[in-house]
Motif scaffolding. Structure first.
Motif, PDB file in Angstrom:
ATOM      1  N   CYS A 120       0.840  -1.194   0.000  1.00  0.00           N
ATOM      2  CA  CYS A 120       0.000   0.000   0.000  1.00  0.00           C
ATOM      3  C   CYS A 120       0.877   1.246   0.000  1.00  0.00           C
ATOM      4  N   VAL A 121       0.565   2.193  -0.866  1.00  0.00           N
ATOM      5  CA  VAL A 121       1.340   3.427  -0.965  1.00  0.00           C
ATOM      6  C   VAL A 121       0.423   4.602  -0.638  1.00  0.00           C
ATOM      7  N   ILE A 133       6.305   3.457  -6.560  1.00  0.00           N
ATOM      8  CA  ILE A 133       5.507   2.542  -7.394  1.00  0.00           C
ATOM      9  C   ILE A 133       6.392   1.832  -8.422  1.00  0.00           C
ATOM     10  N   CYS A 136       8.201  -0.969  -6.724  1.00  0.00           N
ATOM     11  CA  CYS A 136       7.314  -2.135  -6.595  1.00  0.00           C
ATOM     12  C   CYS A 136       7.303  -2.909  -7.903  1.00  0.00           C
ATOM     13  N   HIS A 143       1.468  -2.730  -6.463  1.00  0.00           N
ATOM     14  CA  HIS A 143       1.168  -1.553  -5.640  1.00  0.00           C
ATOM     15  C   HIS A 143      -0.316  -1.248  -5.615  1.00  0.00           C
ATOM     16  N   VAL A 145      -2.083   2.138  -4.578  1.00  0.00           N
ATOM     17  CA  VAL A 145      -1.928   3.517  -4.119  1.00  0.00           C
ATOM     18  C   VAL A 145      -3.266   3.996  -3.571  1.00  0.00           C
ATOM     19  N   CYS A 164      -2.273  -6.318   2.300  1.00  0.00           N
ATOM     20  CA  CYS A 164      -0.968  -5.705   2.024  1.00  0.00           C
ATOM     21  C   CYS A 164       0.012  -6.057   3.134  1.00  0.00           C
ATOM     22  N   PHE A 246      -0.794  -3.550 -10.769  1.00  0.00           N
ATOM     23  CA  PHE A 246      -1.300  -2.798  -9.614  1.00  0.00           C
ATOM     24  C   PHE A 246      -2.783  -3.012  -9.408  1.00  0.00           C
TER      25      PHE A 246
END
Ligand code: 7RM
Length: 633
Positions: A120-121, A133, A136, A143, A145, A164, A246
């Motif tokens: 998790c971003v 990202i 990743c 990722h 986000v 995550c 993602f």
């Protein structure tokens, strides 16, 4: 792969429909593959099961970074403009970006991240967000986000939905003069998130934060650790074209956001192809997309699209109105921006400050303009064209969605003749259709209906994370053998498309997608609320505003305070972006005998148009309508 005239567009479009696989294969040839595909496409929309470039091996970061090093190594990849114009800006060349991505990819590995793990971003708009990202993607981690405006509860839901393992965040950030305590919000979220093992925290605002031993690590310390290990390079993980790249959560008509899944090969091809063609990008041009990487527009058109094409992409941490409403124009002037891609809501908000904000600004570098996120009204279109483009820049009104991965219907800048309010024509490879309520395709021009896409394209979503059946029912079950967009659309006499807005219970507030059910769930969590109904209404700047009808018999006589309490509840549960603009307390909601809320009536009342509410004879208690009408805000 760049189309260079309108005639060529028409010819290529035709060809792309007649021989789609050959067409996409030709586009894919422009990328770097470790191994080429065995089969271009395999699909059925029934399950759905869609596979592009099967058997191909690649890493998207080799396309965004490594392959440019020889020719563009010293050219700017990212130009970063901070929130505070007094602070120094930063420029990262392709070489520098490559090295930083490799370094941080090693940080991720040092902390146990592996191919297939979800990360998790939750970060401000700083270069480290792009680095995170890409790092990743470098190691094959997926990722997810989460936009910085979402609450702890929303983050926790998203982290848990994807289990995550890592979170990447910052201590805090500023948007305008408003501080945002990112780490504190993450700490609140993590109380509910057992899957998270490590949190990597970038120093940005130097606001005090708690750091939990064994779990929380400073970004800078971890970079130092990698440097002492001497392992700066990080070989890219070999990914299958159909491996996940993602997850990005997006709102629909139910209460729970869906994790839209995009894959490595198809998404890369689609983001790169659309970027180059829609913006007619020429080498050396400076491109500025004002979106946030927390939304799909930022993923595809700040990061992956431009970088895969070796472009220079401007990343802006702040907001359009701070410290002055001329901020965008200062950035355009400072970096000699050639292409500006923004949203109608930003255009309308900047319009509202009047022409003074434009005085003395130099727009001469601009060559092309773009709009995305919601229908653009003609007034905003003309203002953008005349005041910003000074009548010499083509505008591309780009229609697309989180689910489509990239632009679907749009002019090609300077090639396609435009019409204000029209996204114009589908890109080559895209087959839009309009359907009626019965799911029958409406042929011919001068018609309107629900917008569907009848053939796959490489950037389309593959599934919704953890729940494939939900993907099927949401997008592929409404109409037989078609992807349903959720948008209404008209096609004029020239075959030009104009998207008229959502036909489901999804709102578009300042270009942000919000489900009415989501907002209702949040409001209903407030202790004194019995029931609520949320609808959109036209809003001068936001496009749509949120209007909530709320039954709350015990709000202790203080309506204003009760409204504020409800706002706080929504802010806690979803985030500030979902706070209602208007809350009307009512004693009942218009329901049919079967208990369904008649939103059509509420929508009319919220719009302020109560002259003709249509048929109300099926209502259980028609008297509530008069009461609601009388109390309308
Ligand atoms: C890119 C993005 C998608 C929804 C979509 C539409 C609306 C987006 C336009 C537009 C009219 C446009 N992804 N929308 N672009 N409507 N003209 N050019 O916004 O997933 O967040 O939203 O946005 O309703 O379905 S999104």
């Amino acid at each position: 792969m760049k189309i260079s005239s309108f005639d060529e567009y028409k010819q290529v479009y035709q060809q792309s429909i007649e021989q789609p696989e050959q067409f996409w294969e030709g586009i894919a040839e422009n990328f770097y593959w470790r191994k080429k595909w065995d089969k271009v496409l395999e699909w059925n929309f029934k399950e759905p099961r869609v596979k592009w470039f099967q058997g191909a091996k690649l890493n998207i970061t080799e396309n965004c970074l490594d392959r440019h090093l020889e020719t563009l190594g010293d050219k700017p990849a990212i130009i970063w403009e901070p929130n505070d114009p007094q602070e120094n800006h930063r420029i990262l060349t392709y070489k520098q970006l490559h090295d930083k991505v490799c370094q941080f990819a090693n940080v991720l590995k040092n902390n146990g991240a592996q191919k297939g793990d979800r990360i998790c971003v939750y970060m401000p708009m700083v270069p480290e967000l792009a680095i995170a990202i890409l790092a990743c993607a470098r190691i094959g981690a997926i990722h997810s986000v989460v936009f910085g405006g979402f609450s702890a509860q929303s983050i926790a839901d998203r982290i848990n939905d994807a289990s995550c393992k890592l979170v990447i965040t910052a201590d805090g950030s500023f948007r305008g003069n408003k501080p945002i305590k990112l780490k504190e919000i993450i700490d609140d979220a993590l109380v509910q998130c057992p899957s998270v093992e490590k949190v990597i925290v970038l120093t940005r605002s130097r606001t005090p934060v708690s750091m939990i031993k064994g779990r929380d690590l400073w970004w800078e310390d971890e970079i130092k650790r990698v440097e002492t290990q001497g392992s700066v390079d990080c070989p890219a993980e070999e990914m299958d074209a159909e491996d996940m790249l993602f997850i990005l959560y997006t709102s629909g008509s139910t209460g729970k956001p869906k994790g839209v899944v995009h894959t490595c090969g198809g998404y890369m091809v689609y983001a790169g192809y659309t970027f180059t063609n829609v913006f007619q990008y020429n080498p050396g041009e400076v491109y500025f997309c004002t979106a946030d990487i927390g939304w799909i527009t930022g993923h595809s058109y700040i990061a992956y699209g431009p970088l895969s094409q070796g472009a220079t992409t401007v990343m802006f941490e702040g907001i359009p109105s701070w410290p002055t409403p001329g901020r965008f124009w200062d950035i355009v002037e400072k970096y000699k921006v050639n292409i500006l891609y923004t949203a109608p809501t930003a255009i309308r908000s900047l319009m509202s400050f009047g022409d003074e904000a434009l005085q003395g600004k130099d727009f001469s570098s601009l060559k092309k303009l773009g709009s995305v996120g919601e229908p653009i009204n003609e007034e905003a279109w003309h203002w953008f064209d005349e005041k910003i483009g000074q009548g010499r820049c083509p505008i591309v009104d780009t229609w697309w969605q989180t689910e489509t991965g990239g632009i679907m219907i749009s002019p090609l800048a300077g090639l396609t003749p435009t019409k204000p309010g029209y996204a114009t024509l589908p890109l080559p490879g895209i087959q839009p259709v309009l359907v009626d309520e019965n799911g029958k395709e409406i042929e011919g021009n001068g018609t309107s209906g629900n917008l569907c896409i009848k053939f796959p394209w490489p950037g389309m979503l593959r599934t919704t994370y953890g729940d494939h059946e939900r993907c099927r029912t949401t997008y592929f079950a409404t109409y037989h053998d078609m992807y349903f967009t959720g948008d209404g659309c008209l096609r004029d006499k020239d075959g030009y498309y104009r998207i008229t807005g959502r036909v489901d219970d999804v709102l578009n507030v300042s270009g942000h997608r919000i489900g009415t059910a989501e907002v209702e769930n949040a409001i209903n969590m407030h202790s004194s609320v019995v029931e609520s109904a949320v609808v959109g209404y036209p809003h001068d700047i936001k496009g749509q505003g949120i209007y909530a009808f709320v039954i709350s018999p015990n709000h202790h006589g203080d309506e204003e305070l009760a409204r504020k309490d409800i706002m706080m509840t929504v802010q806690r549960i979803i985030g500030a972006i979902a706070k209602p603009d208007k809350i009307q307390f009512v004693s009942g909601l218009p329901k049919t005998r079967s208990g369904k809320i008649m939103r059509r009536i509420l929508r009319k009342i919220a719009e302020g148009d109560t002259s003709n509410l249509g048929d109300t004879s099926t209502l259980l208690d028609p008297a509530v309508v008069d009461e609601i009408k009388a109390g309308a805000l």
